[in-house]
Design a protein around this motif. Structure first.
Motif, mmCIF file in Angstrom:
data_model
loop_
_atom_site.group_PDB
_atom_site.id
_atom_site.type_symbol
_atom_site.label_atom_id
_atom_site.label_comp_id
_atom_site.label_asym_id
_atom_site.label_seq_id
_atom_site.Cartn_x
_atom_site.Cartn_y
_atom_site.Cartn_z
ATOM 1 N N MET A 309 0.844 -1.201 0.000
ATOM 2 C CA MET A 309 0.000 0.000 0.000
ATOM 3 C C MET A 309 0.878 1.249 0.000
ATOM 4 S SD MET A 309 -2.982 0.653 2.782
ATOM 5 C CE MET A 309 -3.992 -0.750 2.876
ATOM 6 N N GLU A 310 1.877 1.244 0.876
ATOM 7 C CA GLU A 310 2.759 2.416 0.975
ATOM 8 C C GLU A 310 3.503 2.639 -0.334
ATOM 9 O OE1 GLU A 310 4.173 3.091 5.461
ATOM 10 O OE2 GLU A 310 5.011 1.300 4.578
ATOM 11 N N LEU A 311 4.047 1.557 -0.913
ATOM 12 C CA LEU A 311 4.838 1.716 -2.142
ATOM 13 C C LEU A 311 3.976 2.296 -3.251
ATOM 14 C CD1 LEU A 311 7.042 -1.535 -2.243
ATOM 15 C CD2 LEU A 311 7.687 0.766 -1.504
ATOM 16 N N PHE A 312 2.769 1.740 -3.416
ATOM 17 C CA PHE A 312 1.900 2.242 -4.487
ATOM 18 C C PHE A 312 1.548 3.716 -4.249
ATOM 19 C CE2 PHE A 312 -2.272 3.256 -6.223
ATOM 20 C CZ PHE A 312 -2.049 3.007 -7.573
ATOM 21 N N LEU A 313 1.121 4.038 -3.024
ATOM 22 C CA LEU A 313 0.629 5.399 -2.764
ATOM 23 C C LEU A 313 1.759 6.431 -2.795
ATOM 24 C CD1 LEU A 313 -1.991 4.593 0.038
ATOM 25 C CD2 LEU A 313 -2.466 5.199 -2.345
ATOM 26 N N PHE A 314 2.914 6.110 -2.188
ATOM 27 C CA PHE A 314 4.035 7.060 -2.203
ATOM 28 C C PHE A 314 4.544 7.246 -3.637
ATOM 29 C CE2 PHE A 314 4.294 6.419 2.398
ATOM 30 C CZ PHE A 314 4.691 7.658 2.845
ATOM 31 N N PHE A 315 4.732 6.127 -4.336
ATOM 32 C CA PHE A 315 5.307 6.175 -5.695
ATOM 33 C C PHE A 315 4.413 6.977 -6.633
ATOM 34 C CE2 PHE A 315 6.163 3.862 -9.822
ATOM 35 C CZ PHE A 315 7.477 4.262 -9.961
ATOM 36 N N THR A 316 3.126 6.643 -6.663
ATOM 37 C CA THR A 316 2.238 7.318 -7.612
ATOM 38 C C THR A 316 2.004 8.784 -7.210
ATOM 39 O OG1 THR A 316 0.367 6.375 -6.431
ATOM 40 C CG2 THR A 316 1.013 5.280 -8.467
ATOM 41 N N SER A 317 1.935 9.053 -5.910
ATOM 42 C CA SER A 317 1.676 10.448 -5.499
ATOM 43 C C SER A 317 2.847 11.345 -5.886
ATOM 44 C CB SER A 317 1.452 10.545 -3.987
ATOM 45 O OG SER A 317 0.387 9.724 -3.613
ATOM 46 N N ILE A 318 4.081 10.828 -5.728
ATOM 47 C CA ILE A 318 5.247 11.647 -6.092
ATOM 48 C C ILE A 318 5.247 11.878 -7.609
ATOM 49 C CG2 ILE A 318 7.781 11.718 -6.201
ATOM 50 C CD1 ILE A 318 7.825 10.281 -3.484
ATOM 51 N N LEU A 319 5.052 10.797 -8.389
ATOM 52 C CA LEU A 319 5.144 10.968 -9.850
ATOM 53 C C LEU A 319 3.933 11.693 -10.433
ATOM 54 C CD1 LEU A 319 6.854 7.695 -11.092
ATOM 55 C CD2 LEU A 319 7.856 9.871 -10.432
ATOM 56 N N GLN A 320 2.824 11.678 -9.712
ATOM 57 C CA GLN A 320 1.661 12.450 -10.175
ATOM 58 C C GLN A 320 1.987 13.956 -10.148
ATOM 59 O OE1 GLN A 320 -1.471 12.913 -7.257
ATOM 60 N NE2 GLN A 320 -3.050 12.606 -8.825
ATOM 61 N N ASN A 321 2.758 14.342 -9.141
ATOM 62 C CA ASN A 321 2.994 15.771 -8.928
ATOM 63 C C ASN A 321 4.346 16.280 -9.406
ATOM 64 O OD1 ASN A 321 0.628 16.863 -7.250
ATOM 65 N ND2 ASN A 321 1.063 14.839 -6.390
ATOM 66 N N PHE A 322 5.306 15.365 -9.551
ATOM 67 C CA PHE A 322 6.672 15.823 -9.825
ATOM 68 C C PHE A 322 7.341 15.008 -10.922
ATOM 69 C CE2 PHE A 322 5.826 16.550 -5.280
ATOM 70 C CZ PHE A 322 6.071 17.909 -5.185
ATOM 71 N N ASP A 323 8.344 15.664 -11.574
ATOM 72 C CA ASP A 323 9.297 14.953 -12.422
ATOM 73 C C ASP A 323 10.567 14.760 -11.611
ATOM 74 O OD1 ASP A 323 7.820 14.827 -14.835
ATOM 75 O OD2 ASP A 323 8.224 16.954 -15.191
ATOM 76 N N VAL A 324 11.285 13.669 -11.908
ATOM 77 C CA VAL A 324 12.555 13.470 -11.184
ATOM 78 C C VAL A 324 13.704 13.761 -12.146
ATOM 79 C CG1 VAL A 324 11.672 11.838 -9.493
ATOM 80 C CG2 VAL A 324 12.499 10.960 -11.654
ATOM 81 N N LYS A 325 14.704 14.516 -11.641
ATOM 82 C CA LYS A 325 15.819 14.925 -12.504
ATOM 83 C C LYS A 325 17.137 14.788 -11.751
ATOM 84 C CE LYS A 325 12.970 18.169 -15.057
ATOM 85 N NZ LYS A 325 12.651 19.507 -15.431
ATOM 86 N N LEU A 326 18.209 14.598 -12.533
ATOM 87 C CA LEU A 326 19.544 14.556 -11.934
ATOM 88 C C LEU A 326 19.990 15.979 -11.618
ATOM 89 C CD1 LEU A 326 21.184 12.024 -14.398
ATOM 90 C CD2 LEU A 326 20.947 11.691 -11.929
#
Ligand code: HEM
Length: 356
Positions: A309-326
């Motif tokens: 539950m945590e992995l799905f919710l944390f992962f999708t919530s972050i990528l819903q709102n943000f892009d990840v960059k180096l």
């Protein structure tokens, strides 16, 4: 605590985490303290029915001591096999630090247990600690011998903090590294999020089974992240015959999980990060029994459903709102790891920028 209220607690933590990430303004930072604090707060909520602010003094003591315990775990684990090492530097200092940390942690655990006992009301069970204390009272009233004991409660809570904090946080840190490296996968996950959830609300667990690509991506992160490569050490309680071998009673047994997750017989091109391996031709998720990040059998991870539950919710919530960059000037994310309680990525900095 039911699944629904657990989900609400996780989402409460996620909302606070998203604000903290947003405040980094796309500047490079280390995600580890933020994410560990969030997942630790989920455990606090289950155990004690409350969460701590990130700068709460009691919480800071708990987090620092927990982090030190994790970092020293391999060396202190060695003392289980060679206890005499504790008299010799650097193990002597390590042993002293461990004892000091354990005292600090148990002070926090005791304080919270005692507060619960003081305010206990059998008609209003608020959390795990109340439920456990209630069990002690029931067994006492019936005059029965029980393993439910006040002091045992401290060890149970301690175990859940140890087992439930670093594991989830470490998996999330691998997840972000894989997304940094495989931007094509990241964009496909984001497209699925936009399609199924949109941007107007946080993800729910009810969304999960409509998002096969995201589910497959999390499975692939867990396969290649492989955070518990040697499982947990167990011991045989009696002599065992296994595939022609005799394992005597009281033998320490470890499982070589890596040999399975990297076996081409189970996963073709095992070195390759490829979520599609968990999808059939219709895009449905394929379960592969060789994927066992939570282990199997009687001692399977107790927190598997909470962790998923945590992995799905944390992962999708972050990528819903943000892009990840180096960070600027960094060409490739590093996949070097450190072997502590788990196989964890070396500390790294990441830019997490608001999505357009
Ligand atoms: C991604 C996150 C997680 C992973 C990969 C993970 C993995 C594992 C593994 C491999 C084991 C060893 C099983 C064995 O002995 O064969 C284990 C045990 C355990 N886990 Fe997890 N875990 C995670 C999260 C959690 C969470 C959130 C909790 C709960 C709060 C939890 C509680 C436990 C407990 C209590 C055990 C010991 C079970 C026993 O000895 O019977 N874990 N976990």
């Amino acid at each position: 605590m039911g699944k629904v209220s657990l989900e609400l607690k996780i989402k409460e933590e996620i909302s606070i985490l998203l604000v903290a990430i947003k405040a980094t303004n796309g500047e490079p930072f280390d995600l580890q303290p933020l994410i560990t604090t969030s997942v630790c707060n989920v455990i606090c909520n289950i155990m004690w029915g409350n969460r701590f602010d990130h700068d709460d003094e009691q919480f800071k003591i708990l987090m620092k001591a927990l982090n030190d315990e994790f970092a020293n775990f391999v060396s202190t684990g060695l003392l289980n096999f060679l206890p005499w090492l504790r008299h010799i530097p650097p193990f002597r200092k390590l042993m002293q630090d461990t004892i000091r940390n354990e005292r600090l942690i148990f002070e926090v655990l005791k304080k919270n247990r005692d507060l619960h006992v003081e305010n206990f009301d059998a008609d209003n069970i608020r959390d795990f600690t109340d439920a456990y204390h209630n069990e002690i009272q029931i067994e006492k009233q019936k005059g029965r011998e029980t393993t439910f004991k006040d002091d045992e409660l401290l060890y149970v809570v301690w175990d859940l903090f140890m087992a439930g904090t670093e594991t989830t946080s470490t998996t999330m840190r691998w997840a972000m590294l894989f997304m940094l490296k495989h931007q094509d996968v990241c964009r496909k996950v984001q497209a699925e999020i936009d399609d199924i959830i949109g941007r107007g609300r946080l993800p729910n667990m009810a969304d999960a089974n409509k998002m096969p690509f995201t589910e497959a991506t999390i499975m692939e992160i867990q396969r290649l992240g492989n955070i518990v490569p040697l499982g947990a050490i167990h011991a045989t309680s009696e002599e065992v015959q296994f595939r022609g071998y005799t394992i005597p009673a009281n033998t320490a047994v470890m499982s070589n999980v890596t040999a399975i997750t990297m076996d081409p017989a189970f996963f073709s091109n095992p070195d390759k990060f490829c979520p599609e391996r968990f999808l059939d031709e219709n895009g449905h998720v394929i379960k592969n029994e060789a994927l066992m990040p939570f282990s199997v059998g009687r001692r399977v991870c107790l927190g598997e459903s909470l962790a998923k539950m945590e992995l799905f919710l944390f992962f999708t919530s972050i990528l819903q709102n943000f892009d990840v960059k180096l960070p600027d000037g960094v060409m490739e994310p590093s996949f070097e790891g450190i072997f502590g309680v788990t196989w964890m990525p070396k500390p790294y900095r990441i830019r997490i920028c608001a999505r357009e």
